[in-house]
Design a protein around this motif. Sequence first.
Motif, PDB file in Angstrom:
ATOM      1  N   GLU A  85       0.865  -1.182   0.000  1.00 28.27           N
ATOM      2  CA  GLU A  85       0.000   0.000   0.000  1.00 28.27           C
ATOM      3  C   GLU A  85       0.900   1.229   0.000  1.00 28.27           C
ATOM      4  O   GLU A  85       1.992   1.212   0.586  1.00 28.27           O
ATOM      5  CB  GLU A  85      -0.875   0.056   1.267  1.00 28.27           C
ATOM      6  N   THR A  87       0.474   5.791   0.093  1.00 27.10           N
ATOM      7  CA  THR A  87      -0.393   6.972   0.081  1.00 27.10           C
ATOM      8  C   THR A  87       0.231   8.039  -0.817  1.00 27.10           C
ATOM      9  O   THR A  87       1.393   7.929  -1.222  1.00 27.10           O
ATOM     10  CB  THR A  87      -0.542   7.576   1.489  1.00 27.10           C
ATOM     11  N   SER A 120      -3.871  -0.274  -7.880  1.00 32.10           N
ATOM     12  CA  SER A 120      -4.619  -0.798  -6.730  1.00 32.10           C
ATOM     13  C   SER A 120      -3.897  -0.527  -5.409  1.00 32.10           C
ATOM     14  O   SER A 120      -4.498  -0.613  -4.333  1.00 32.10           O
ATOM     15  CB  SER A 120      -4.844  -2.306  -6.879  1.00 32.10           C
ATOM     16  N   VAL A 123      -3.670   4.170  -1.735  1.00 34.47           N
ATOM     17  CA  VAL A 123      -4.782   4.229  -0.766  1.00 34.47           C
ATOM     18  C   VAL A 123      -4.774   5.579  -0.053  1.00 34.47           C
ATOM     19  O   VAL A 123      -3.758   6.285  -0.032  1.00 34.47           O
ATOM     20  CB  VAL A 123      -4.655   3.104   0.296  1.00 34.47           C
ATOM     21  N   ASN A 124      -5.921   5.914   0.547  1.00 30.62           N
ATOM     22  CA  ASN A 124      -5.977   7.157   1.331  1.00 30.62           C
ATOM     23  C   ASN A 124      -5.397   6.944   2.724  1.00 30.62           C
ATOM     24  O   ASN A 124      -4.700   7.799   3.261  1.00 30.62           O
ATOM     25  CB  ASN A 124      -7.426   7.650   1.445  1.00 30.62           C
ATOM     26  N   SER A 128      -5.507  -1.383   5.510  1.00 29.67           N
ATOM     27  CA  SER A 128      -6.364  -2.487   5.032  1.00 29.67           C
ATOM     28  C   SER A 128      -5.503  -3.712   4.769  1.00 29.67           C
ATOM     29  O   SER A 128      -5.906  -4.846   5.032  1.00 29.67           O
ATOM     30  CB  SER A 128      -7.092  -2.108   3.736  1.00 29.67           C
TER      31      SER A 128
END
Length: 218
Positions: A85, A87, A120, A123-124, A128
Motif C-alpha cells: 500500500e 499513500t 490498486s 490508498v488514502n 487495510s
Amino acid sequence: MTQDEQKRAAAQAAIQYVPIGAVIGVGTGSTANYFIDELAKIKHKIEGAVASSEATAQRLHKHGIDVLDLNTVADLPVYVDGADEITKHLHMIKGGGGALTREKIVAAVARKFICITDQSKLVNILGSFPLPVEVIPMARSYVAREITLLGGHPALRQGFTTDNGNVILDIHGLQILNPVELETTLNQITGVITNGLFARKGANVLLLGTDAGVETIT
Ligand code: 5RP
C-alpha cells in the motif's frame, strides 16, 4: 491494462532513474521482478545490484547481473521496489513477501527510493493490508500481546521464515492515521526486528501504473 501490465509499465518507467555505472538497490516481489527483467536489458551499463532478498539475488544472478554485498557498497543512488500500500504522501506498507527488514536496510542506504506499483496499491489510509512485523521467534507471544494492547490483531504468518531466520506477525484491523508514530512505536517493542511501515523514510518517487499510463507522484 491488467494489473500485471500496470506493474510492468511502472517497472519499465523506473529504468530512466538508473544512473549509468552505478550499483542499484533492487526490491522484492512481482513488480520488482519486472524491474529486474528490464534491468537485465541494460546490465552492461551498470556496475551491479544489491538485493533485498535471497529470491531477488537469485533472479539477478539468473539474468547475469552481479550481486554485491551491501557492506562493500559506499554509494547507492537508487533503490527500486514495489509496495503493498502507498499513500500520496509516499508512506508505505511493505513486507507482503516477508522481505521487509532487508528492504528497509537497502532503502536506508539508498539516496532515492523509487516505488513502482499498479494503481490498486494507492490508498488514502494505510492499514487495510495487514501490517507485517518481523520478530525474533522466542519473542513471538510477547510481541503479539504488546501489539494487541496497541489495538491491533496480530496473526502469525503460518509456515513462513524470513531470510534472517525470524517469523512474521501480520497485524490486522489497523487504520493507520499516523504512520510515522506507529512505525517508531512498533520498533520499540523488544523482540521486534522491524515493521513494514516505511514512513519515517518513505519513497521519493511513485511510478503508478494506471489504465491511462504511468503517473509520476513526488
Ligand atoms: C515484499 C514487498 C513487496 O514490495 C510488496 O509485497 C509488493 O509486492 P508485489 O510487487 O508482488 O505486489 O514488500 O516484501
